[in-house]
Enzyme design. Structure first.
Site, PDB file in Angstrom:
ATOM      1  N   THR A 373      -9.562  11.602  21.607  1.00 10.36           N
ATOM      2  CA  THR A 373     -10.566  10.540  21.974  1.00 10.36           C
ATOM      3  C   THR A 373     -10.738  10.295  23.511  1.00 10.36           C
ATOM      4  OG1 THR A 373      -9.110   8.935  21.571  1.00 10.36           O
ATOM      5  CG2 THR A 373     -11.165   8.774  20.449  1.00 10.36           C
ATOM      6  N   THR A 391     -13.909  -1.145  38.435  1.00  7.46           N
ATOM      7  CA  THR A 391     -14.120  -2.593  38.390  1.00  7.46           C
ATOM      8  C   THR A 391     -12.866  -3.398  38.668  1.00  7.46           C
ATOM      9  OG1 THR A 391     -14.903  -4.391  36.947  1.00  7.46           O
ATOM     10  CG2 THR A 391     -13.703  -2.637  35.882  1.00  7.46           C
ATOM     11  N   ASP A 415     -11.249  -8.988  29.430  1.00  4.27           N
ATOM     12  CA  ASP A 415     -12.026  -8.053  28.605  1.00  4.27           C
ATOM     13  C   ASP A 415     -11.387  -7.844  27.235  1.00  4.27           C
ATOM     14  OD1 ASP A 415     -14.294  -7.583  30.048  1.00  4.27           O
ATOM     15  OD2 ASP A 415     -13.573  -5.779  31.037  1.00  4.27           O
ATOM     16  N   GLY A 465     -22.277  -4.533  35.630  1.00  2.46           N
ATOM     17  CA  GLY A 465     -23.101  -5.533  34.942  1.00  2.46           C
ATOM     18  C   GLY A 465     -22.501  -6.037  33.651  1.00  2.46           C
TER      19      GLY A 465
HETATM   20  N1  GLY Z   1     -14.986  -5.452  33.260  1.00  2.00           N
HETATM   21  C1  GLY Z   1     -16.218  -5.085  32.703  1.00  2.00           C
HETATM   22  C2  GLY Z   1     -16.108  -3.954  31.754  1.00  2.00           C
HETATM   23  O1  GLY Z   1     -15.218  -3.152  31.889  1.00  2.00           O
HETATM   24  O2  GLY Z   1     -16.891  -3.875  30.853  1.00  2.00           O
END
Ligand code: GLY
Length: 563
Positions: A373, A391, A415, A465
Site C-alpha cells: 500500500t 505540512t 488529523d 488546503g
Molecule cells: N494536515 C492536512 C492534511 O494532511 O490533510
C-alpha cells in the site's frame, strides 16, 4: 513648498520598495524544465539546482529545505509530507514521511474525564505534535533518486536562515495574526516575536541555520539523534509534550505503492494511505467519467450538481474507511472497484441533492489486502517529475518553536479522529480507521498527483488546503481535460467543495453564478462561502512539448518559473 513634495516622493519611493521584495511569476512557459512552489525564493533555489545538473528529486529536496526557512508557516523540518515521483522512463514511486503518533499517545488522549473533546488540545501546544518525518523523507528520497550531494541541496537554505530574508506581505500578515499564540505556547523569545511585522522586515533564523548545518553534516541523525533530538525532547518536557528520544530515533520514511487510476486516456498516479487523497481523487473521477460534463459546460448547474454528488460519496467513504494502512485494513481495492463506484452513483438523482445522512459509507466484507500500500511541482530537463506536498497542518503548526533548534513543530495529531464523529479543524469526521494509536500515521488529504496521457507525462499537480486539497486537484484536472482551459485559467478559476459533512457546498466568492446557485438550491443544496479552496501548483506538458507552469493567485507568493 519643496520640502513636503520631497518627503511625499520619498515616502512613495519607500512604499514602492517595500512592496517589491519578490516578483512572483504566476505562470511560465519553458522548453526544458519547470518549478512551481509557494515562494519565489524557494523556486529560485529549485531552478538553480536544476541548472547545476540536479534532477527533479534534487530540486524538490532543495526546495523543501529552503521552504523550511522562507515559508515558516508551512515549510518545515518539524512536520512531514508525501513525495510522488515519476521518472522519465515511467517508473513511479511514492514516499510517505508523514508524522507518527508518539509511543505514549493513546486513543482518548484528547478527551476529558467525561469523554468530551478538550477544545484545542490536539491543535495548539506541545501535545498536538506528531513525530516529525520531513528530514527522514528528504534523505530517503535523495538516497534513492538524488544526483547531487546533499550539502549542495541544503546549503542555500542555511544561507537564507543565516543571512535572513525579507518577509513577504502574506508572511507578515500571518506573523502578526499569530503573535499572541507564539507568546502563549513559547516561554523563550524567538525570532518570530515582534510587535508588528511589515513586509520587507528581515527574518534571521540563526538557530535554524545551526540545526540545518547539523543535518547537513550528520545526515538524519543530525535531527533524530544528538543535540537536535535532545532539544525537541527538552521542549516537550517544558510543557505537556510526549515525543521522546526513542520516538525520534525510531522514525522512518516509507516507500509505498502509488494509487493508480484511469480517467479516459489519462492515467492518474497519486498518494496512497495514510493519505486519503489518491483514493478519493480516483473514486471521484471514476464516478464522474460516465457523465457528459464537458457538454453540460463549466460550472453549469448540472455539472456542479454531479460533481458535488461524487464528492459527497467519496468523502463519506473517507470518513469511515481511510486511515493508516499499517494499522487498519483500508479496503483500497474495494473502494476503487468499478462495480462499487457504479453502484455508488446508482442513487444519484440529476434533480435533487442526496441528503448526506442517507449516504452511509459503503459496506464491504473486509478482507486482508496486500501490504503494498506544502506543495511543489517540478519537471526536470530529462522529463522526471516530482509532486510533493508537506505540512505542519495549521499555520506554524502547534505554534511551539523548539528552543535552541529553531523550528516550529507540527500539530498533525488533529488529523486523527480524536473522537468518532467529532469534526476536526477542517470539519472532517472519522472513525476507527483513523483513531489515535501509538506509532500510527494520521490520515491526510494531501494529494500530490502526476497524470500521464497516452503513456507520456502530461500533468503534475497538488495543493495545500486541508480537506479541500482533493477537490481542488480534481477541479484543476477537469478544468484542463474536460473544459479545455489553459492551465493558468484552470488554476485561477473559482472552486467549490463538498465533503459529505457538513452537508453543504463550500464555494469561493463568486465562483458560481447566481442563477447556478439558485438552480442548485432548488435541488436541495445548501451553500457556505469560503475565501479560498486549495492553492494549486501545476505543470502541464503542452502539445508542442513545452511546459506550462501555473502558480495560484490565491497565494500572492506562489511562483512558477522554468527554462
Ligand atoms: N494536515 C492536512 C492534511 O494532511 O490533510
Amino acid at each position: 513648498m519643496l520640502r513636503p513634495i520631497f518627503f511625499l516622493l520619498l515616502a512613495l519611493f519607500a512604499g514602492c520598495q517595500r512592496g517589491t521584495y519578490y516578483v512572483a511569476h504566476k505562470a511560465a512557459i519553458a522548453e526544458a524544465a519547470m518549478v512551481v512552489t509557494p515562494h519565489p525564493l524557494a523556486s529560485a533555489v529549485g531552478l538553480k539546482i536544476l541548472k547545476q545538473g540536479g534532477n527533479a528529486v534534487d530540486a524538490a529536496v532543495a526546495v523543501q529545505w529552503a521552504m523550511a526557512v522562507v515559508y515558516p508557516r508551512a515549510g518545515n523540518i518539524g512536520g512531514g509530507g508525501f513525495m510522488l515521483i515519476r521518472r522519465a522512463n515511467g517508473e513511479a514511486a511514492s514516499l510517505d514521511y508523514r508524522e507518527k503518533a508518539p509511543a505514549q499517545a493513546s486513543r482518548d488522549m484528547y478527551l476529558d474525564a467525561k469523554g468530551n473533546v478538550v477544545e484545542g488540545l490536539s491543535i495548539n501546544g506541545h501535545l498536538a505534535s506528531g513525530v516529525p518525518g520531513a528530514v527522514a523523507g528528504l534523505f530517503e528520497a535523495h538516497a534513492r533518486y538524488g544526483k547531487l550531494p546533499m550539502a549542495k541541496l541544503i546549503n542555500p537554505a542555511i544561507e537564507l536562515a543565516q543571512k535572513g530574508f525579507a518577509v513577504s506581505h502574506g508572511e507578515a500578515d500571518r506573523l502578526n495574526a499569530y503573535q499572541a499564540d507564539f507568546r502563549k505556547y513559547n516561554e523563550d523569545p524567538n525570532p518570530f516575536f515582534k510587535d508588528k511585522w511589515q513586509a520587507g522586515d528581515l527574518l534571521v533564523q540563526s538557530e535554524l541555520a545551526r540545526t540545518l548545518q547539523l543535518i547537513r553534516d550528520n545526515g538524519p541523525e543530525g535531527f533524530y539523534k544528538g543535540e537536535t533530538a535532545r532539544e525537541i525532547v527538552a521542549e516537550m518536557k517544558s510543557a505537556n509534550g510526549i515525543i521522546s528520544l526513542d520516538d525520534l530515533a525510531a522514525y522512518q520514511a516509507k516507500w509505498r505503492k502509488p494509487i493508480i487510476g484511469q480517467y479516459k486516456q489519462y492515467r492518474i498516479l497519486s498518494m496512497p494511505p495514510p493519505s486519503s487523497g489518491g483514493v478519493a481523487l480516483v473514486q471521484m473521477l471514476d464516478m464522474l467519467e460516465p457523465y457528459p460534463i464537458a457538454q453540460w459546460g463549466f460550472h453549469s448547474p448540472q455539472t456542479v450538481h454531479t460533481m458535488a454528488e461524487a464528492m459527497r460519496r467519496a468523502y463519506a467513504d473517507r470518513a469511515e474507511h481511510l486511515g493508516d494502512s499499517d494499522f487498519y485494513t483500508v479496503p483500497v481495492d474495494s473502494l476503487l472497484a468499478a462495480s462499487y463506484l457504479q453502484q455508488r452513483m446508482a442513487g444519484f438523482s440529476p434533480d435533487s441533492a442526496t441528503l448526506s445522512q442517507s449516504i452511509l459509507a459503503g459496506q464491504f466484507k473486509l478482507t486482508l489486502e496486500s501490504f503494498e500500500t506544502e506543495h511543489t511541482s517540478i519537471v526536470d530537463q530529462e522529463g522526471n517529475a516530482v509532486s510533493v506536498t508537506t505540512t505542519l497542518n495549521s499555520n506554524y503548526g502547534s505554534k511551539v518553536w523548539v528552543s535552541g533548534a529553531g523550528f516550529f513543530l507540527n500539530n498533525e495529531m488533529d488529523d486523527f479522529s480524536v473522537k468518532p464523529g467529532v469534526p476536526n479543524q477542517f470539519g472532517l469526521v472519522g472513525a476507527e480507521a483513523n483513531a489515535v494509536a501509538p506509532g500510527k500515521r494520521m490520515l491526510s488529504s494531501m494529494t500530490p498527483t502526476i497524470v500521464e496521457k497516452d503513456g507520456n507525462l502530461f500533468m503534475v499537480l497538488g495543493a495545500p488546503g486541508g480537506s479541500t486539497i482533493i477537490t481542488g486537484v480534481l477541479q484543476v484536472f477537469l478544468n484542463v481535460v474536460e473544459f479545455g482551459l489553459p492551465l493558468d485559467q484552470a488554476v485561477s478559476a473559482g472552486r467549490f467543495h463538498h465533503q459529505w459533512l457538513p452537508d453543504q457546498i463550500l464555494m469561493e466568492n463568486n465562483a458560481l453564478s447566481e442563477s447556478t446557485t439558485a438552480t442548485l438550491a432548488a435541488k436541495g443544496h445548501r451553500f457556505q462561502t469560503a475565501k479560498a479552496i486549495a492553492v494549486v501548483k501545476a505543470i502541464v506538458r503542452l502539445p508542442d512539448g513545452r511546459l506550462h507552469g501555473a502558480a495560484d493567485p490565491r497565494n500572492p507568493d506562489d511562483d512558477a518559473r522554468g527554462f
